[in-house]
Design a protein around this motif. Structure first.
Motif, short mmCIF file in Angstrom:
data_model
loop_
_atom_site.label_atom_id
_atom_site.label_comp_id
_atom_site.label_asym_id
_atom_site.label_seq_id
_atom_site.Cartn_x
_atom_site.Cartn_y
_atom_site.Cartn_z
N TYR A 691 0.83 -1.20 0.00
CA TYR A 691 0.00 0.00 0.00
C TYR A 691 0.87 1.26 0.00
O TYR A 691 0.60 2.23 -0.73
CB TYR A 691 -0.91 -0.01 1.23
N LYS A 692 1.93 1.25 0.82
CA LYS A 692 2.84 2.39 0.85
C LYS A 692 3.50 2.60 -0.51
O LYS A 692 3.66 3.75 -0.97
CB LYS A 692 3.91 2.19 1.93
N ALA A 693 3.86 1.51 -1.17
CA ALA A 693 4.51 1.62 -2.47
C ALA A 693 3.56 2.21 -3.51
O ALA A 693 3.94 3.11 -4.28
CB ALA A 693 5.01 0.26 -2.92
N LEU A 694 2.34 1.72 -3.55
CA LEU A 694 1.37 2.23 -4.53
C LEU A 694 1.03 3.68 -4.24
O LEU A 694 0.89 4.49 -5.17
CB LEU A 694 0.10 1.37 -4.51
N MET A 695 0.87 4.04 -2.98
CA MET A 695 0.54 5.42 -2.63
C MET A 695 1.69 6.36 -2.99
O MET A 695 1.49 7.45 -3.55
CB MET A 695 0.22 5.52 -1.14
N ALA A 696 2.93 5.95 -2.67
CA ALA A 696 4.08 6.79 -2.98
C ALA A 696 4.25 6.93 -4.49
O ALA A 696 4.59 8.00 -5.00
CB ALA A 696 5.35 6.20 -2.35
N ASN A 697 4.05 5.84 -5.20
CA ASN A 697 4.17 5.85 -6.66
C ASN A 697 3.18 6.82 -7.29
O ASN A 697 3.50 7.52 -8.26
CB ASN A 697 3.95 4.44 -7.19
N GLU A 698 1.98 6.92 -6.75
CA GLU A 698 0.92 7.74 -7.34
C GLU A 698 0.95 9.18 -6.83
O GLU A 698 0.78 10.13 -7.59
CB GLU A 698 -0.44 7.11 -7.05
N PHE A 699 1.17 9.35 -5.54
CA PHE A 699 0.98 10.67 -4.94
C PHE A 699 2.24 11.55 -4.94
O PHE A 699 2.14 12.76 -4.74
CB PHE A 699 0.49 10.53 -3.49
N ALA A 700 3.40 10.95 -5.13
CA ALA A 700 4.65 11.68 -4.90
C ALA A 700 4.72 12.98 -5.70
O ALA A 700 5.13 14.03 -5.18
CB ALA A 700 5.84 10.79 -5.22
N ASP A 701 4.31 12.97 -6.96
CA ASP A 701 4.47 14.14 -7.83
C ASP A 701 3.15 14.83 -8.15
O ASP A 701 3.08 15.64 -9.08
CB ASP A 701 5.15 13.72 -9.14
N MET A 702 2.10 14.50 -7.41
CA MET A 702 0.79 15.06 -7.72
C MET A 702 0.55 16.36 -6.94
O MET A 702 1.10 16.58 -5.86
CB MET A 702 -0.32 14.05 -7.38
N LYS A 703 -0.32 17.17 -7.53
CA LYS A 703 -0.76 18.39 -6.88
C LYS A 703 -2.29 18.45 -6.95
O LYS A 703 -2.87 18.27 -8.01
CB LYS A 703 -0.15 19.61 -7.58
N PHE A 704 -2.93 18.69 -5.80
CA PHE A 704 -4.39 18.72 -5.72
C PHE A 704 -4.86 20.15 -5.49
O PHE A 704 -4.29 20.88 -4.65
CB PHE A 704 -4.88 17.82 -4.58
N ASP A 705 -5.87 20.56 -6.23
CA ASP A 705 -6.47 21.88 -6.06
C ASP A 705 -7.62 21.81 -5.06
O ASP A 705 -8.28 20.78 -4.92
CB ASP A 705 -6.99 22.40 -7.40
N SER A 740 -4.12 24.87 -2.69
CA SER A 740 -3.73 23.56 -3.23
C SER A 740 -2.78 22.89 -2.24
O SER A 740 -2.26 23.53 -1.33
CB SER A 740 -3.05 23.71 -4.60
N PHE A 741 -2.57 21.58 -2.47
CA PHE A 741 -1.60 20.85 -1.65
C PHE A 741 -0.98 19.75 -2.49
O PHE A 741 -1.54 19.31 -3.50
CB PHE A 741 -2.26 20.26 -0.39
N TYR A 742 0.18 19.30 -2.05
CA TYR A 742 0.92 18.29 -2.81
C TYR A 742 0.66 16.89 -2.24
O TYR A 742 0.36 16.72 -1.06
CB TYR A 742 2.42 18.60 -2.78
#
Length: 1538
Positions: A691-705, A740-742
């Protein structure tokens, strides 16, 4: 010219070393010899031309003459060994002997050493546990054991022991064959096991056993050189004959082969030899099959078992009843092959044969006879009969010697010579004393002493050890017991695993189909997630979590697979084919491509439907992580399957682990919020890292408005919150004033995860996989749950008989004698005349149909006993099935009449059918099974006491009184009655129903000679009492054959060869065959074997006459036709028993339901693994859940955890479905068997199996409630507490019944485990918790969401739990922002947002007045959360329980007028909300019954068709004549379509 020795359809078996070949020198030498001969010839006759060709012809003639002389010499020498030998070697026998001898010669020339290992056993005593030590386990057992521990008097073990074998001495020299004879329970199998050094299951073994001078204590490293071949056939059914034998050859191919002989060439040569030896060349590419998978016939499968044992190439072979299921001719051919192999290769053969003929008996050198574990004779076969004749026993004419030898120990069978009355031995101790006082005994001791000295002088063990070492591959340790290296074993096993999967393609396809369907469901639910709101971040995490959950649940099907084939593994392990750890590594290798395809299919669909980051690297990391996780979880399920004895224990353990692992994965509860004492499990959890791997893989470079920052105002033209510096995104992941947040901030602040340890987390997932692989290998090496491949009996407490007790033996003998002598008086049979005319039976095959029965005619009358016989593939079982109305496929034409009337609907009920397969419910005792049959199948007006008394009479007559309270059990677990005892029980179950007609399919198959004699004698008395009966029989001795009145003999293709009287001493039958050109039958011959020989039965049998045509031209045929016409013209017969209007079932529906429920309740009571496992599972999950959510407070985090507490309760209920599936499908198979015999209808079974679960489910749910509810601090009022308990119990009821409904419509467990996850997806995905109801796509929201029972369950439970909660956010939970300096307090600043027209949820409070820092709590109460966020209402909770309450539909509005207006304005929606749950609950409660109602015929059809196909194959004209591959494809496709 090279000289070649060939078998039919074999490659060249000899390179022609003695006659030249390709060697030039040899050719030159041969030419010189020929030239010399030609010169001499020229001198004597100048007219003859000198030619090389003529010389070669002369040379070949000389060679042929020498070969013929050698053949005559070998036959003569073998005959000298036994002056009573009655067989001559056929051409095939001679070729086989020639091949073995040439192979041995070439091996010795190549540097090989002979393995001449005889076996000696002296004063052998084997001690086993007494019957009183083996008690049936039930739910009271743990309490009794606990009280025993507390009672000092019970600390010392008082369990009894008995001697299974007592002071047995004997030997078998290399190249010789020892036959072990004895009645059931005499210890024959135990002797064979101990000879093979399988001692683990016994209390104590004393005495000496040596193998060519090697003591038993040192034999462990050579365990593959002394093998035990069990009675039952254990093979993977989806493998073909070629794949089965080729695998065995890969594991046992020696390294010291002939020069330049490749492994593949060696395997091909031996494979062709074995197929030719056993006459199954045409079945090379046919599936082996079993009782559920269409494949080889029973006899052909037995040949594969024997062939597999020959591949093991052991020095000492112990065959336990290996001729079971073979006809007499095939059994004799097999025994001849063993004889030839023993002679040529110096193998030591010890065998027990059931119903051995004189021809087979005379092939053996010595015979050892056991009775109650005592040796009563050991010596030459030629002197055995004379020994017992001298004791005073009489041998009847035409009675075979083996039958006579064991028959002397049976008081009901033995005959005493005049003048010896009272002087012959009676008990086993008497026989042993007589033997040890005989001169022959002393002779055998002297011969043993001579043989021991010979072994000591010649030291055959030296050559043996050297040869064994030279056979091992270079990569195998010389101390290893295995022939091939470890990695070679892994490679062979991997190929076999792929073949098993490919043979069951339907399961693989259904698995991938299930994956695709679920992927589409997941993808559509989380379709195209955006990054514009806070909910998008939450949904994205939920989507990734569900992805892991999917792969975990799909691994569930590995659990039953881990229990599949345990007996096969045990057998092949004893053959020293491979290490169990090699098997697991092969399974891992097989997993990789299967899992890769599964994960890639799922990922390719969901990744892009989810709308995850469109990056190639992220996609492949996503796939790579899921592959590692799926492999890891597969091995975790397999680990507990290998570690536990029962699938129910493993399932319960895994249910607890799955719930615990998902709880401590970081999704439900952030790490910092976890219970401190249980935080360690977070780090020991593979789901955490995935779960940590999938979350880090997806969220690391994302930005949410943040489109909605707080505070905000809905007032028009409001400027209160116009400055973004004094607002905040409503999440702790965002900084105050930022819109926004990262993703990295969300991971660290909200989820307590790090975004920079992606690689570490992926590596840890794979390290868990490696760890589980290692543990699995260790467990498989040291744990064996098959009881060593043997069965042990267990009894009801206090009901165990005394074992091998002399007084008990006398009492049993007297009881059986009285019962059988009074049989005719006690049995009253309502017999009738049953006729069949012009029976034709066709089945569909690729390209058309095939005729299996061709105009078969006949009858059975009261008082007559008819035998149904024929060669393999003649259609014996097929005809029996047709006559008994057990066929559900194909087309049957012809006429059948009972007492002159067409067959009625009660025909199956009033007729008994003893099937070849012994199918019994393992949870019952023998007496209970018989009583159940009597209660439900005898006429209802018969008093219960009378039915039970009749059961006791049958038990006594069948010599099973002492087994009445023994558990039936099953062979897979090794607990229960033996194979032979199961056959007797099968017959007894039909007899106690008092049938009008009795059909028996091979009733003596698998029985020893005495049991067969007793059964046939018993059946004879049934016939004398007025019952008409017909039975197929394979290997009848001449004595058994004399009991029959008539015979129907079939040839291949289902054509009649003869139907008529047998006559006294078979005179009528023999005269028919002699009149039509057969040789005369001698007085000592067995007429049954003679008859089969005449028509060309057996592996290599041939006949030059068309016997079906001869029959149709005979006078006997015309007499049969006339008799049938007269019976038909006579019409209905008056005077037979009339039980009124025909009824499909004997008893009422209520009586059936009550009896079936009682039986199932008893089975559940005796399965503590299943029942206690459920209770313990709920207790553990309850404790874990309670302490995980320990004493929840009123913070917003605690409120969310209350919701997840309820969700875990839902998951527990859903996992119950996986738990009940194996039990239901198992019981469904027994129901089908009972339904075919009309024990009871489908409705009693459907009702009973649901009701029997309810008490255990009630207790389990209550345990979970008490261990978790108060611990988590969820209590409020008594009514709310009660509501939670009641709602949860009803949900578990639903889950259990739904799981059973899935099992009802699926034809096997694998298919059910592929279907169930698809259905479960709808429960937990579309319930409104994983995704808010408003965010569920409209297509699903408008019907699935509203028809989902989990929706109403969660609404009821969550509103019940949260309704009294007043939220007080902790400092960490508050969303922080800075107030505008224009306002004095935070509350004043947020007034318009909270209390104004905006009516925002939650509250605002001041955190720090000096810095103007404010805190926002999203909700101030539980109702505010579930009403605004989920759209649920506390007032609907009883509606959700289907106790509709039409008032107070919306508590937010006060006043009855307002309520009525709102109801009117939204009336349709409210009606739907009220009616939908009622409809769905009624629908699912009715699912079980309704589906069985609709599908009941299909249920029966599925099993029957599979069984029919097997039975058609069992008689297989179908198998031997059609192209095997085409038949196979047709059958697999038809089965798969169901």
């Amino acid at each position: 010219m090279s000289r070649e020795y060939e078998l039919n359809n074999l490659p060249n078996l000899d390179s022609g070393g003695d006659y030249g070949g390709d060697n030039n020198n040899n050719n030159n030498n041969n030419n010189n010899i020929v030239g010399a001969n030609l010169s001499d010839s020229n001198e004597s006759n100048d007219e003859l031309p000198i030619t090389v060709s003529r010389g070669l012809d002369n040379f070949n003639k000389v060679a042929d003459e020498l070969e013929k002389e050698y053949k005559d010499y070998v036959t003569h020498e073998h005959a000298l060994k036994d002056i009573e030998a009655t067989y001559e070697e056929t051409e095939e026998d001679f070729k086989l002997r020639n091949y073995f001898e040439n192979s041995q010669r070439m091996a010795l020339e190549n540097g090989g050493k002979p393995k001449k290992m005889g076996v000696i056993f002296k004063n052998l005593t084997v001690v086993g546990k007494g019957a009183d030590a083996s008690i049936i386990s039930d739910l009271s057992t743990p309490f009794i054991e606990l009280f025993s521990l507390l009672n000092p008097k019970k600390w010392k073990s008082n369990t009894s022991t008995f001697d299974i074998l007592h002071d047995v001495t004997g030997f078998c020299k290399d190249g010789q064959m020892l036959l072990v004879l004895g009645r059931p329970g005499s210890g024959c199998s135990t002797l064979l096991r101990v000879i093979c050094n399988q001692r683990e299951s016994y209390v104590k073994v004393t005495g000496d056993v040596t193998y060519g001078g090697i003591p038993a204590t040192e034999w462990g490293r050579y365990k593959g050189e002394a093998i035990y071949i069990p009675e039952e056939d254990s093979h993977y059914p989806t493998l073909t004959v070629r794949e089965t034998l080729d695998f065995a050859l890969k594991c046992k191919t020696p390294s010291n082969r002939l020069p330049e002989e490749k492994k593949r060439t060696f395997r091909s040569k031996i494979f062709s030899l074995l197929l030719s030896m056993f006459g199954i060349v045409h079945q090379a590419d046919t599936m082996v099959g079993n009782e559920f998978v269409r494949g080889l016939s029973g006899g052909e499968r037995k040949r594969i078992t024997i062939a597999e044992s020959m591949v093991a190439a052991s020095s000492i072979n112990c065959y336990d009843c290996s001729t079971r299921g073979l006809d007499a001719a095939s059994a004799f051919d097999y025994a001849k092959s063993i004889r030839i192999m023993s002679d040529s290769l110096h193998k030591t053969t010890v065998a027990t044969f059931y119903q051995a003929s004189d021809s087979i008996f005379n092939l053996f050198d010595k015979v050892l006879i056991l009775e109650k574990g005592r040796c009563i004779y050991f010596g030459p076969t030629s002197m055995a009969k004379e020994y017992f004749l001298n004791l005073g026993f009489h041998c009847e004419a035409r009675k075979s010697t083996p039958d006579f030898l064991t028959g002397v120990t049976n008081p009901q069978e033995r005959k005493i010579q005049e003048g010896f009355e009272g002087r012959v031995p009676e008990t086993s101790a008497d026989f042993e004393t007589a033997w040890k006082n005989s001169a022959l005994y002393q002779q055998q001791l002297e011969e043993l002493e001579v043989y021991e000295k010979k072994v000591e002088i010649e030291q055959p063990k030296n050559n043996f050890i050297q040869e064994v070492r030279s056979q091992k591959s270079k990569t195998t340790s010389k101390k290893s017991a295995y022939t091939t290296g470890f990695w070679a074993q892994v490679l062979a096993l991997t190929i076999r695993n792929y073949q098993i999967i490919w043979g069951d393609k339907f399961s693989l396809i259904s698995r991938y189909f299930s994956t695709i369907i679920q992927a589409i469901l997941y993808g559509t639910l989380f379709f195209k997630m955006t990054n514009t709101t806070l909910d998008d971040a939450y949904n994205r995490g939920g989507a990734l979590f569900c992805t892991i959950l999917f792969n975990a649940l799909l691994s569930e099907q590995e659990l039953p697979i881990a229990f599949y084939g345990r007996r096969i593994i045990q057998k092949q392990r004893s053959y020293a084919m491979y290490r169990p750890s090699a098997l697991h590594l092969a399974q891992v290798a097989t997993d990789i491509p299967v899992i890769f395809v599964q994960v890639f299919l799922f990922s390719f669909i969901v990744y892009f439907m989810y709308g995850l980051e469109l990056s190639g690297s992220k996609f492949f990391i996503f796939v790579f992580t899921l592959i590692g996780f799926s492999l890891c979880f597969n091995n975790l399920y397999r680990l507990w399957g290998n570690f536990t004895p029962s699938v129910y224990i493993a399932q319960n353990i895994m249910n607890v682990l799955v719930i615990t692992q998902f709880t401590y994965s970081g999704y439900y509860i952030p790490y910092e919020k976890m219970n401190r004492s249980l935080q360690w499990y977070y780090w020991a959890n593979p789901i955490t890292y995935a779960y940590k791997a999938l979350m880090a893989n997806e969220f690391a470079d994302m930005k949410f408005d943040c489109l909605e920052m707080i505070p905000y105002s809905n007032e028009v033209n409001s400027t209160t919150y116009s400055d973004p510096a004094y607002r905040a995104c409503p999440t702790i992941a965002a900084d105050p004033g930022q819109n926004s947040f990262y993703g990295s901030s969300y991971l660290s602040k909200v989820m307590d995860l790090k975004s920079n340890d992606l690689a570490l987390n992926v590596c840890v997932v794979y390290l868990f996989w490696v760890l589980f692989i290692v543990i699995n290998c260790i467990v498989m090496e040291f744990f064996d749950w098959t009881s060593g491949g043997y069965t042990s009996k267990v009894y009801k407490r206090g009901k165990a008989p005394k074992m091998n007790d002399v007084d008990e033996e006398k009492r049993q003998n007297e009881m059986v004698a009285n019962a059988t002598s009074n049989m005719k008086e006690t049995l009253k049979m309502p017999g009738g005349i049953f006729t069949w005319q012009n029976i034709n039976y066709t089945v569909p095959v690729p390209g058309g149909t095939r005729l299996l029965l061709d105009n078969v005619e006949g009858w059975i009358k009261p008082g007559q006993m008819t035998a149904l016989m024929g060669s393999s593939g003649a259609g014996k079982t097929t005809l029996l099935d047709v006559l008994a109305k057990r066929k559900t496929i194909g087309e049957v034409k012809g006429k059948c009449y009972l007492n002159g009337k067409a067959l009625e609907m009660d025909f199956e009920r009033i007729t008994g059918y003893v099937e070849q397969m012994d199918v019994h419910n393992p949870g019952l005792t023998v007496r209970e099974a018989l009583r159940f049959s009597a209660k439900l199948r005898q006429e209802p007006h018969i008093p219960l006491e009378e039915k039970f008394a009749y059961v006791e009479q049958v038990l006594e007559m069948m010599e099973m009184k002492h087994l009445g309270d023994a558990l039936i059990g099953d062979l897979e677990t090794g607990v229960g009655i033996s194979v032979e005892e199961r056959k007797r029980l099968t017959i007894g179950v039909e007899l106690v129903s008092k049938p009008h007609i009795l059909f028996l399919d091979e009733p003596t198959s698998g029985l020893d000679a005495q049991s067969s004699y007793n059964i046939i004698k018993f059946i004879r008395k049934l016939a004398d009492a007025g019952m008409p009966l017909v039975c197929t029989i394979h290997q009848p001795s001449s004595v058994l054959f004399e009991h029959f009145d008539r015979i129907l003999l079939l040839a291949k293709g289902g054509k009649t060869v003869y139907f008529g009287d047998i006559g006294e001493k078979s005179s009528v039958l023999l005269s028919y065959f002699e009149r039509n050109g057969c040789r005369p039958c001698s007085e000592k011959e067995n007429p049954a074997e003679y008859m089969l020989e005449c028509i060309g039965a057996g592996v290599h049998g041939k006949s030059d006459k068309n016997w079906p045509e001869l029959w149709k031209e005979s006078n006997e045929y015309r007499e049969i036709e006339n008799e049938l016409l007269s019976l038909e013209a006579a019409g209905p017969i008056k005077g037979h028993v009339d039980n009124g209007k025909p009824r499909e079932f004997a008893t009422s529906l209520f009586f059936q339901t009550w009896e079936v429920y009682k039986r199932l309740n008893l089975i559940w009571w005796r399965d503590p693994f299943y029942t206690y496992g459920t209770l313990i599972q709920c207790a553990l999950v309850g404790l874990m859940t309670g302490f995980t959510f320990w004493n929840l407070g009123n913070s917003s985090t605690d409120m969310n955890q209350r919701v997840f507490f309820v969700f875990e309760a839902i998951i527990l209920g859903i996992l119950f479905m996986f738990l009940v599936l194996p039990q239901f499908i198992t019981q469904k198979e027994y129901f089908k068997r009972d339904y075919a015999s009309k024990f009871y209808s489908w409705l009693p079974f459907a009702v009973s199996i649901v009701v029997v679960e309810l008490p255990f489910v009630l207790v389990s749910g209550t345990i979970f409630f008490f261990t978790s509810f108060w611990t988590a601090g969820l209590e409020s009022s008594n009514s709310n507490n009660f509501y939670f308990w009641l709602m949860f119990i009803m949900f578990i009821f639903f889950c259990v019944s739904f799981g059973q409904a899935v099992g009802a419509v699926c034809f096997n467990l694998t298919f059910a485990l592929n279907v169930l996850p698809i259905l479960i997806v709808f429960f937990f995905l579309f319930c409104g918790l994983m995704v808010r109801p408003d965010d569920i796509p409209m297509f699903y929201r408008e019907w699935i969401y509203k028809l989902n029972p989990c929706t109403y369950l969660l609404e009821g439970l969550i509103t019940n739990v949260l309704n009294h909660v007043n939220v007080k956010c902790s400092l960490d939970d508050l969303v922080k922002f800075t107030k505008s300096p224009l306002y004095s307090t935070c509350e004043e600043y947020a007034f318009e947002f909270i209390n104004g027209t905006t009516k925002g949820t939650g509250y605002v409070e001041t955190i720090n007045e000096l810095t103007n820092e404010c805190g926002y709590c999203a909700y101030k109460s539980g109702p505010e959360y579930f009403e605004n966020h989920l759209g649920w209402s506390y007032s609907n909770r009883w509606r959700n329980f289907v106790l509709s309450n039409s008032k107070n539909l919306d508590q937010k509005n006060e006043g009855s007028i307002t309520e009525i207006d709102e109801f009117k304005s939204d009336g349709f929606e409210k009606v739907i909300k009220i009616v939908a749950p009622i409809i769905i609950l009624v629908l699912f409660l009715f699912t079980m019954v309704s589906i069985i109602l609709i599908k009941r015929k299909q249920f029966q059809s599925i099993k029957d068709q599979i069984t029919d196909i097997k039975k058609i194959q069992d008689d297989n004209s179908f198998n031997e004549d059609c192209e095997s591959a085409k038949c196979e494809i047709m059958t697999i496709k038809s089965c798969s379509s169901y």
